[in-house]
Design a protein around this motif. Sequence first.
Motif, PDB file in Angstrom:
ATOM      1  N   TYR A 128       0.695  -1.067   0.016  1.00  0.00           N
ATOM      2  CA  TYR A 128       0.120  -0.115  -0.116  1.00  0.00           C
ATOM      3  C   TYR A 128       0.821   1.041   0.085  1.00  0.00           C
ATOM      4  N   ILE A 131       2.436   1.695  -3.497  1.00  0.00           N
ATOM      5  CA  ILE A 131       1.592   2.280  -4.395  1.00  0.00           C
ATOM      6  C   ILE A 131       1.083   3.720  -4.294  1.00  0.00           C
ATOM      7  N   ARG A 132       1.170   4.141  -2.968  1.00  0.00           N
ATOM      8  CA  ARG A 132       0.717   5.541  -2.546  1.00  0.00           C
ATOM      9  C   ARG A 132       2.133   6.385  -2.957  1.00  0.00           C
ATOM     10  N   TYR A 137      -1.764   5.444  -6.494  1.00  0.00           N
ATOM     11  CA  TYR A 137      -3.171   5.531  -5.907  1.00  0.00           C
ATOM     12  C   TYR A 137      -4.199   6.285  -6.465  1.00  0.00           C
ATOM     13  N   ASP A 138      -5.396   5.692  -6.395  1.00  0.00           N
ATOM     14  CA  ASP A 138      -6.834   6.442  -6.972  1.00  0.00           C
ATOM     15  C   ASP A 138      -6.397   6.592  -8.303  1.00  0.00           C
ATOM     16  N   ALA A 142      -3.266   1.040 -10.223  1.00  0.00           N
ATOM     17  CA  ALA A 142      -3.162   0.522  -9.020  1.00  0.00           C
ATOM     18  C   ALA A 142      -3.814  -0.939  -9.141  1.00  0.00           C
ATOM     19  N   PRO A 212      -8.468  -4.473  -3.725  1.00  0.00           N
ATOM     20  CA  PRO A 212      -7.663  -3.425  -4.270  1.00  0.00           C
ATOM     21  C   PRO A 212      -8.671  -1.856  -4.198  1.00  0.00           C
ATOM     22  N   TYR A 216      -6.808   0.851  -2.396  1.00  0.00           N
ATOM     23  CA  TYR A 216      -6.252   1.748  -3.482  1.00  0.00           C
ATOM     24  C   TYR A 216      -6.930   2.920  -4.107  1.00  0.00           C
TER      25      TYR A 216
END
Length: 292
Positions: A128, A131-132, A137-138, A142, A212, A216
Amino acid sequence: MNGKRRERIFNGVNGTILGILLLLFFLPFWLILVTSLSENNRLQVEGVSLWFKGFSLAGYSFLFEMSDIFFRSLWFSFWTTTLSAVIACTVCLFAAYALSKKYLTGGKFFNVFFMLTMFLYGGQIPVYLVIRNIGLYDTAWAFILPGTAGAYNIMLIRNYFYGMSSSLEEAARLDGASDTDILLRIFLPLSLPIIFSVFLMHFVAKWNAWLPSLLYVGAQNQKLWTAQYVLNQMITDAQALFGTSGSGSVSLAPLIAAKNAGVVIVILPLLVISPMVQKFFVRGIVGGAVKG
């Protein structure tokens, strides 16, 4: 005669066991299908059963008419899952080809390094954070990129390459072929079974993932909700999911039938894809497990 009798008994026992297993595997899906096509009022009063409680398409109609969330999530899941599987096959193919070469500098180190990642996993929190911090993210990426360079799939394809005759590569090099030519023109056509196997495994894993969308994606970004996540929301709280986005209340909606209809629709892509690549799957897995 004794040998033939023992063989008949063996085949009979095997057939009985396989028949029972087939029935056990088929019954849950049959129950879901029957419930999705039954009348919701009768389901509420009489409960579910192995046969239709009347016949109605109200559950499917509800999914079409109440909101576009579910079918938008189906399209999002399909294209992200397909793209992720294609990227995974490409990445794993090139990585496996390099690792299968004995002349690769540091080959032993890289093989051990990839194998260690199969046993050592940092957990969901580091994933996490990565990915951020890298800006996924968003975003749809992701869902697409994580897991595309799976060490298990790379090892399967590498082992499959080990089983190929080295004379093919030697003949190609005598004709002046580069590594890229050898991979794309010789190894790739011969390794379609393992490629399809990796595609199927990755597609199924991505398609069934609902976490996810929870981890995410921002709470209000419904465009990035996967079908499995929406289905999970339907099962836990259909009123919260559809009550504010559809045209009307869901207090009288056929929720029992609709939830099961959603399950049937989500399962359909797997039922279509699996038989298409099943003949390659067994050959690929067996071929990729010959040498380590």
